[in-house]
Design a protein around this motif. Structure first.
Motif, PDB file in Angstrom:
ATOM      1  N   MET A 147       1.172  -0.668  -0.125  1.00 27.07           N
ATOM      2  CA  MET A 147       0.203  -0.260  -0.052  1.00 27.07           C
ATOM      3  C   MET A 147       0.875   1.181   0.562  1.00 27.07           C
ATOM      4  O   MET A 147       2.221   1.962   0.749  1.00 27.07           O
ATOM      5  CB  MET A 147      -0.927   0.068   1.122  1.00 27.07           C
ATOM      6  CG  MET A 147      -1.657   1.302   1.114  1.00 27.07           C
ATOM      7  SD  MET A 147      -2.513   0.980   3.053  1.00 27.07           S
ATOM      8  CE  MET A 147      -3.888  -0.205   3.080  1.00 27.07           C
ATOM      9  N   MET A 148       0.223   1.771  -0.987  1.00 19.09           N
ATOM     10  CA  MET A 148       1.540   3.317  -1.157  1.00 19.09           C
ATOM     11  C   MET A 148       0.659   4.609  -0.603  1.00 19.09           C
ATOM     12  O   MET A 148      -0.313   4.295  -0.983  1.00 19.09           O
ATOM     13  CB  MET A 148       1.747   3.733  -2.050  1.00 19.09           C
ATOM     14  CG  MET A 148       1.069   3.465  -2.991  1.00 19.09           C
ATOM     15  SD  MET A 148       2.508   3.903  -4.765  1.00 19.09           S
ATOM     16  CE  MET A 148       1.318   3.066  -6.358  1.00 19.09           C
ATOM     17  N   ARG A 149       0.774   5.730  -0.321  1.00 19.96           N
ATOM     18  CA  ARG A 149       0.813   7.331  -0.073  1.00 19.96           C
ATOM     19  C   ARG A 149      -0.218   8.368  -1.335  1.00 19.96           C
ATOM     20  O   ARG A 149       1.480   7.812  -1.757  1.00 19.96           O
ATOM     21  CB  ARG A 149       1.051   7.520   0.836  1.00 19.96           C
ATOM     22  CG  ARG A 149      -0.479   9.068   1.368  1.00 19.96           C
ATOM     23  CD  ARG A 149      -0.086   9.237   2.841  1.00 19.96           C
ATOM     24  NE  ARG A 149       0.106  10.675   3.167  1.00 19.96           N
ATOM     25  CZ  ARG A 149      -1.446  11.152   3.239  1.00 19.96           C
ATOM     26  NH1 ARG A 149      -2.382  10.563   3.675  1.00 19.96           N
ATOM     27  NH2 ARG A 149      -1.944  12.259   3.826  1.00 19.96           N
TER      28      ARG A 149
ATOM     29  N   THR B 123      -9.294   2.062  -5.383  1.00 12.04           N
ATOM     30  CA  THR B 123      -8.385   1.331  -5.140  1.00 12.04           C
ATOM     31  C   THR B 123      -8.138   1.352  -2.932  1.00 12.04           C
ATOM     32  O   THR B 123      -8.622   1.611  -2.517  1.00 12.04           O
ATOM     33  CB  THR B 123      -7.318   1.910  -5.420  1.00 12.04           C
ATOM     34  OG1 THR B 123      -6.290   2.385  -5.255  1.00 12.04           O
ATOM     35  CG2 THR B 123      -6.997   1.607  -6.780  1.00 12.04           C
TER      36      THR B 123
ATOM     37  N   HIS C 113      -5.334   2.055  -1.835  1.00 13.39           N
ATOM     38  CA  HIS C 113      -4.239   3.092  -1.869  1.00 13.39           C
ATOM     39  C   HIS C 113      -5.088   4.268  -1.031  1.00 13.39           C
ATOM     40  O   HIS C 113      -6.341   5.142  -2.108  1.00 13.39           O
ATOM     41  CB  HIS C 113      -3.199   3.628  -2.740  1.00 13.39           C
ATOM     42  CG  HIS C 113      -2.998   1.916  -3.421  1.00 13.39           C
ATOM     43  ND1 HIS C 113      -1.505   1.153  -2.785  1.00 13.39           N
ATOM     44  CD2 HIS C 113      -3.214   1.847  -4.745  1.00 13.39           C
ATOM     45  CE1 HIS C 113      -1.428   0.443  -3.775  1.00 13.39           C
ATOM     46  NE2 HIS C 113      -2.402   0.183  -4.530  1.00 13.39           N
TER      47      HIS C 113
ATOM     48  N   VAL D 237      -1.604   1.322 -10.096  1.00 13.21           N
ATOM     49  CA  VAL D 237      -0.875   1.718  -9.028  1.00 13.21           C
ATOM     50  C   VAL D 237      -1.292   0.747  -8.275  1.00 13.21           C
ATOM     51  O   VAL D 237      -0.445   1.458  -6.929  1.00 13.21           O
ATOM     52  CB  VAL D 237      -1.778   2.902  -7.766  1.00 13.21           C
ATOM     53  CG1 VAL D 237      -1.958   3.846  -8.731  1.00 13.21           C
ATOM     54  CG2 VAL D 237      -2.972   2.656  -8.040  1.00 13.21           C
ATOM     55  N   ASP D 238      -1.798  -0.108  -8.674  1.00 11.92           N
ATOM     56  CA  ASP D 238      -1.858  -1.389  -7.968  1.00 11.92           C
ATOM     57  C   ASP D 238       0.094  -2.741  -8.276  1.00 11.92           C
ATOM     58  O   ASP D 238      -0.159  -3.647  -7.711  1.00 11.92           O
ATOM     59  CB  ASP D 238      -2.891  -2.513  -8.332  1.00 11.92           C
ATOM     60  CG  ASP D 238      -4.355  -2.516  -6.914  1.00 11.92           C
ATOM     61  OD1 ASP D 238      -3.616  -1.636  -5.947  1.00 11.92           O
ATOM     62  OD2 ASP D 238      -5.097  -2.353  -8.030  1.00 11.92           O
TER      63      ASP D 238
END
Length: 313
Positions: A1-3, A23, A25, A207-208
């Protein structure tokens, strides 16, 4: 997981936020002004002054990925702060044709600061102490250029002067077209296109993926068609009658541009600039690499036109 941080609150930023919200995120929206309609959706909106480094440092704290939809000095400032605060990847406000296809002339009326932006990103990528890399999202021409009221209807491209219905290639509603269909050497001209909503879906799917594996350019496309086929699709959707089409010889574009400038017909001049870019294949690319990396099936241009121009019975 990212911001994730989405810079801007235009129609493109809103589309990206809508799909990234699906998502796992977390994300924030960075805006120059409060956006009550976005906070009402549950989005976190951080108001910043892009000329205030402390504002930007605070907003980017803990952010891994920045996706920008802003331009000019504001974006340059954002890049500089992102590089200094540990952002891992920056996606500039591109979302057009491939950067490599652009003209190398000193003054490009369609550049709008993009060359300077990429130069700044390359500068930081070459700094040994900086971990930030960059990726350009390439989507070609947005289908929405051909929607009722053009790009204006989706809040995109306010700074381009080409947001109105009929500002590029054809006015579907009025059945008219102004095109250049072959290069100066006689080759058929193609353009790659994507629906705005599909751009959001592609980016959200990206983004995944492993952020470190992203290349410097991720290309997506709904469809790649010749200019003639673009007009033919619209003619079919509008009932099969031929549009009133002005086919311009590529060799005459420069003189038409000069005449438009002399007459101070800025809308005509902008159309000529866009046709010249089309003839130079700035909106054309093959092998969209992102299409093969994610599970997104984009809508075809014809089906999209039907959704916009055919009234359900």
């Amino acid at each position: 997981m990212m911001r994730i941080a989405i810079a801007g609150s235009s129609g493109l930023a809103r589309t990206l936020a809508y799909h990234i919200n699906e998502t796992a995120h977390p994300f924030i929206i960075i805006s120059r002004a409060p956006k009550p309609d976005l906070t009402a959706k549950g989005y976190q909106v951080i108001v910043v002054d892009y000329d205030n480094q402390q504002d930007l440092e605070h907003s980017l704290r803990g952010v891994n990925l920045v996706i920008s939809t802003i331009s000019g000095n504001s974006q340059i400032n954002l890049i500089d702060v992102a590089a200094k605060t540990g952002v891992r990847r920056f996606c500039p406000a591109e979302f057009e044709g491939p950067p490599a296809r652009r003209t190398n002339i000193d003054w490009d009326p369609l550049d709008r600061g993009k060359r300077a932006t990429l130069a700044r990103l390359r500068y930081w990528a070459n700094q040994r102490q900086c971990i930030m890399r960059f990726t350009v999202f390439t989507c070609g021409v947005l289908y929405e250029r051909f929607s009722p009221n053009g790009l204006f209807s989706v809040g995109v491209g306010d700074s381009t002067g080409a947001t109105y219905q009929g500002s590029y290639l054809m006015d579907v509603g009025n059945g008219t077209a102004e095109i250049v269909d072959r290069t100066s050497t006689g080759q058929l001209i193609y353009i790659s296109m994507t629906a705005l909503d599909d751009v959001g879906r592609f980016v959200a799917a990206a983004v995944d993926l492993d952020l470190q594996s992203w290349p410097n350019e991720l290309r997506m496309a709904g469809e790649r068609l010749t200019i003639t086929d673009v007009v033919h699709c619209a003619e079919t959707v509008r009932g099969g009658g031929l549009f009133s089409t002005d086919i311009i010889d590529a060799r005459h574009l420069q003189s038409l541009l000069e005449t438009a400038n002399y007459c101070q017909d800025f809308f005509k001049a902008n159309r000529m600039h866009e046709l010249m870019a089309t003839e130079q294949r700035r909106y054309d690319f093959e092998h969209p690499n992102l299409n093969g990396m994610v599970n997104v099936v984009p809508v075809s241009f014809y089906d999209w036109l039907v959704s916009q121009w055919v009234v359900p019975i």
